[in-house]
Design an enzyme around this catalytic site. Structure first.
Site, PDB file in Angstrom:
ATOM      1  N   GLY A  31       9.476  -5.711  -5.723  1.00 37.83           N
ATOM      2  CA  GLY A  31       8.845  -6.320  -4.545  1.00 37.83           C
ATOM      3  C   GLY A  31       7.432  -6.184  -3.967  1.00 37.83           C
ATOM      4  O   GLY A  31       6.668  -6.936  -3.557  1.00 37.83           O
ATOM      5  N   ASN A  35      12.632  -4.726   7.514  1.00 37.95           N
ATOM      6  CA  ASN A  35      13.265  -3.746   6.788  1.00 37.95           C
ATOM      7  C   ASN A  35      14.093  -2.848   7.756  1.00 37.95           C
ATOM      8  O   ASN A  35      15.317  -2.343   7.566  1.00 37.95           O
ATOM      9  CB  ASN A  35      12.654  -3.179   5.609  1.00 37.95           C
ATOM     10  CG  ASN A  35      11.405  -2.588   6.015  1.00 37.95           C
ATOM     11  OD1 ASN A  35      10.599  -3.258   6.486  1.00 37.95           O
ATOM     12  ND2 ASN A  35      11.294  -1.397   5.902  1.00 37.95           N
ATOM     13  N   HIS A  80      16.508  -6.192  -6.835  1.00 42.49           N
ATOM     14  CA  HIS A  80      17.770  -5.026  -6.716  1.00 42.49           C
ATOM     15  C   HIS A  80      18.003  -5.174  -5.026  1.00 42.49           C
ATOM     16  O   HIS A  80      19.230  -4.540  -4.499  1.00 42.49           O
ATOM     17  CB  HIS A  80      17.315  -3.609  -6.957  1.00 42.49           C
ATOM     18  CG  HIS A  80      16.356  -3.199  -5.704  1.00 42.49           C
ATOM     19  ND1 HIS A  80      16.565  -2.318  -4.994  1.00 42.49           N
ATOM     20  CD2 HIS A  80      14.892  -3.208  -5.876  1.00 42.49           C
ATOM     21  CE1 HIS A  80      15.505  -1.793  -4.269  1.00 42.49           C
ATOM     22  NE2 HIS A  80      14.518  -2.418  -4.749  1.00 42.49           N
ATOM     23  N   THR A  88       3.730  -8.212 -21.089  1.00 36.17           N
ATOM     24  CA  THR A  88       5.229  -8.695 -21.881  1.00 36.17           C
ATOM     25  C   THR A  88       6.131  -8.761 -20.562  1.00 36.17           C
ATOM     26  O   THR A  88       6.425  -7.786 -20.022  1.00 36.17           O
ATOM     27  CB  THR A  88       5.653  -7.811 -22.915  1.00 36.17           C
ATOM     28  OG1 THR A  88       4.468  -7.623 -23.899  1.00 36.17           O
ATOM     29  CG2 THR A  88       6.725  -8.102 -23.404  1.00 36.17           C
ATOM     30  N   CYS A 107      10.790   5.034   2.979  1.00 39.97           N
ATOM     31  CA  CYS A 107       9.354   5.611   2.397  1.00 39.97           C
ATOM     32  C   CYS A 107       8.927   6.484   3.849  1.00 39.97           C
ATOM     33  O   CYS A 107       8.348   7.545   3.771  1.00 39.97           O
ATOM     34  CB  CYS A 107       8.424   4.738   2.467  1.00 39.97           C
ATOM     35  SG  CYS A 107       9.030   3.276   1.466  1.00 39.97           S
TER      36      CYS A 107
END
Lengths: 392, 359
Positions: free
Chosen positions: A73, A158, A208, A244, A332
């Site tokens: 994200g 959040n 996730h 990739t 965090c």
């Protein structure tokens, strides 16, 4: 270690759904081709990747070609803000350019916007919020300048769970030729996301957070939106995110999207009720407690509290020792002795702001989990307060 | 838990003894600045590798582990007073305030918040209960490693909750235990120096933190003769011989030592070795581990620096809460700012910071 462990930190991450793992499994071993390769091995991978783009796009009313798979994200936020702001500034011929965001964004947005100022010379405005964490449209309107190129405002906070009226804010921006990005990372497990309803130009997700694998982000980029790839390399993801592609991850994100589209119809109202039971229980049982964030315009399953004269980190540790996994808000910022910038921006006084606690319910959360927490939390808050008094 | 041998073994011993153990690492302040990736400098106590080591050990022991940020409180209560003490021409020991305010203050509060009954550290010291039931702080069994000197700040309430599982062992035994427990830090080197220095020595640190802290001034003999210029009093300590910038330094002249840092005159007082030494040390605030001063002067021993030898003498508690210690023999290293810590055999009686002019 406690014998019983209860996970109530679903805003931090969620448990991957079994069907997601099952969908990914072939692409973790049997189908190992590089999706960019011409041969049959590559085609097998490319077909899965195409399908993943379709599923994720379809889930949010977007075209498959408007979906970019990224590494997380945070990367989606970074690519969107940097890529759109730089391209729009160049396209419109501004020397500096101006970006608008809010004081309550996740670090992924906040730090990127600040770097756009420090490194790339953009002017920035961080909009104030009210005591519930809401942004006023009038403030946004006032902040818009002729050279404003981009606004980045989060859909669901959040830390305190507050939802912003994204469509209203995005429309306002578009009236003044300002492009609009939203960090919607917290939303998909609980809310339908339709880019045609939201009227956004870019939107960031992380698999996730909605029962998918870690290491996969999604960036929705509306067709025609000015964008410079800030990761440079080959033509993967239409050149918007070279490298990739993590095919298994993309397949996992798509499977997770399918899963939550099916589940959230049932889960969202259930989790709203469970959340309200928790809020009522906490406010009733714990003295000097209040809810943080908006009382109703908030994420289902998201309850955040403030406890006066409580060290939030001590409370987390205390609950962890009792087997409860919760958070102070953003993983965090845990442990920072300063009150969280989000709570500070909301005008919460320091003696309350240091005692933040976030409890986020998920699809697996039960009434018994909530009741168990309600049994334990008052004792933990009391223990933390008494420890502080004792050491005075 | 620091990730080092001692605290790791302490945790392992307690787990083995059946305690319900929680590991906590303190993140302490380090000098401003950042590494190559723009991340703030880490204190030596808790560099990223140390955090990983401590966490791995906690995982192995099956105990919860938390690293708790204490940077600001450490800076306010330990580093800033330490700098101020240098500015007042003393030679402070930051471990006293760290043990008092950080370990047995900030950290103890967090331990109590978890519901802990005891707090254990890897210090080489011991706690027992004397005849009247009072808690006593004792030296560690390993004379070379004994850390009771920096723990003299503890009182009854602290000692009632303190555990020093390594205190009954010598260092080689602790290393042996680490190997037996399979702890990956068994071979790790000892930590040295001040934990918050990230570059250079304490002098350059002081100069960076407080540029005006050092003002050059005269170097005087006890007779007042000006024989040189010093770089600033904080850069010297009592007993120092090296690094004196003397005008006259003939080869046959007796070596000169720092006798005193004279702050009012910003002068460094020096003299030959025989002028060095004090028979008395004064402490303004004397702390007693028993929480009460002895009723009368006490014959005991005292250490005036962490690495100094114990010297015998008489401890005089003073009515104002201070104390005076009279040594039987003159002591060379009595230094304002350092601790005077008194012992009765292995038992720590208490201690305090040697005052200016108290040498």
């Amino acid at each position: 270690m406690p014998e019983r462990r209860i996970y109530l930190d679903n805003s931090a991450t969620t448990a991957m759904a079994p069907q997601v793992l099952a969908a990914m499994q072939p692409y973790l071993n049997d189908v190992y081709g590089n999706a960019s390769s011409l041969h049959s091995f590559g085609r097998d991978a490319a077909a899965a990747l195409d399908e993943a783009h379709s599923v994720v796009g379809c889930a949010m009313g977007a075209r498959a070609s408007e979906i970019v798979f990224t590494g997380c994200g945070t990367e989606s936020d970074n690519l969107a803000i940097r890529g759109i702001a730089l391209a729009a500034r160049r396209q419109r011929g501004f020397e500096r350019g101006h970006i608008i965001s809010t004081a309550t964004e996740h670090h992924a947005v906040e730090a990127t916007v600040h770097q756009m100022h420090e490194l790339f010379g953009f002017d920035i405005t961080m909009l104030p919020v009210d005591d519930a964490g809401c942004v006023a449209a009038a403030d946004l309107r006032r902040a818009i300048r002729p050279d404003t190129v981009l606004a980045s405002l989060m859909l669901a906070n959040n830390e305190v769970g507050t939802l912003l009226p994204i469509r209203t804010l995005a429309d306002l921006c578009h009236e003044h030729s300002v492009l609009f990005h939203t960090d919607a990372v917290q939303a998909p497990a609980y809310l339908p996301l339709d880019v045609n309803e939201l009227h956004v130009d870019a939107l960031a997700l992380s698999a996730h957070k909605f029962y998918g694998p870690k290491g996969v982000g999604v960036l929705y980029l509306r067709e025609g939106t000015p964008y410079l790839p800030t990761l440079t390399g080959g033509g993967h993801e239409r050149g918007r995110r070279p490298g990739t592609v993590n095919v298994a991850g993309a397949v996992g994100a798509a499977a997770a999207m399918k899963y939550v589209m099916q589940e959230r119809i049932v889960q969202a109202p259930r989790l709203c009720a469970l959340r309200d039971r928790m809020i009522a229980g906490v406010l009733e049982r714990v003295p000097y407690a209040r809810l943080s964030g908006h009382p109703t315009e908030r994420l289902p399953g998201h309850a955040s509290f403030l406890f006066k004269d409580v060290d939030g980190e001590s409370l987390l540790m205390s609950l962890d020792v009792e087997g409860f996994a919760v958070s102070t808000g953003s993983a965090c910022t845990s442990g920072d002795p300063e009150p969280s910038p989000v709570l500070t921006a909301m005008g919460i006084p320091r003696d309350w702001a240091l005692g933040g606690l976030r409890i986020t319910l998920g699809y697996h959360s039960t009434e018994a989990d909530v009741d168990a927490l309600l049994e334990t939390l008052p004792m933990c808050v009391d223990r933390v307060r008494r420890a502080a008094l004792e050491m005075l | 838990m620091s990730g080092g041998v001692d605290s790791s073994v302490a945790a392992a011993l307690l787990v083995e003894q059946g305690y319900d153990v929680v590991g906590i690492m303190l993140r302490l302040w380090a000098e401003e600045g950042s590494d190559a990736y723009g991340q703030p400098n880490a204190n030596r106590c808790c560099a990223p590798e140390a955090v990983a080591d401590a966490r791995a050990i906690a995982q192995m022991l099956g105990i919860p582990f938390y690293d708790v940020h204490a940077e600001q409180v450490f800076k306010q209560r330990v580093v800033e007073p330490w700098i101020d003490a240098y500015a007042q021409a003393t030679t402070p020991n930051p471990c006293f305030s760290c043990n008092r305010s950080i370990r047995f203050g900030f950290l103890m509060q967090r331990a109590l918040a978890l519901g802990a009954e005891f707090m254990a550290t890897g210090h080489y010291a011991r706690v027992d209960r004397g005849e009247e039931g009072a808690f006593r702080l004792l030296k560690g069994r390993d004379e070379k490693k004994d850390q009771s000197y920096v723990l003299h700040v503890l009182g009854q309430k602290d000692l009632a909750r303190a555990m020093f599982p390594c205190g009954g062992y010598v260092k080689s035994e602790v290393r042996e235990l680490a190997r037996r427990f399979g702890l990956l830090t068994a071979e790790r080197a000892e930590s040295q120096d001040l934990c918050f220095l990230t570059q250079g020595d304490y002098r350059s640190f002081l100069a960076r933190q407080k540029p005006d802290i050092a003002q050059p001034g005269p170097i005087l003999t006890a007779m007042g003769e000006n024989i040189g210029t010093h770089d600033g009093l904080p850069y010297y300590t009592v007993g120092q011989r090296k690094g004196l910038n003397l005008d006259v330094q003939s080869s046959d002249a007796a070596p000169m030592y720092v006798l005193k840092l004279d702050a009012p005159r910003n002068a460094l007082i020096v003299g030959p070795a025989e002028q060095l030494g004090s028979l008395v040390a004064r402490v303004r605030v004397m702390h007693y581990c028993a929480d009460a001063a002895p009723g009368e002067p006490l014959r005991c021993t005292a250490k005036v620096r962490y690495k100094a030898r114990e010297a015998a003498g008489l401890l005089h508690p003073l009515p104002d809460g201070g104390a005076r210690f009279e040594f039987d023999e003159p002591q060379r290293d009595v230094t304002p700012g350092q601790g005077l810590v008194c012992y009765a055999g292995d038992v720590v009686i208490g201690g305090g910071v040697v005052g200016i002019g108290g040498g």
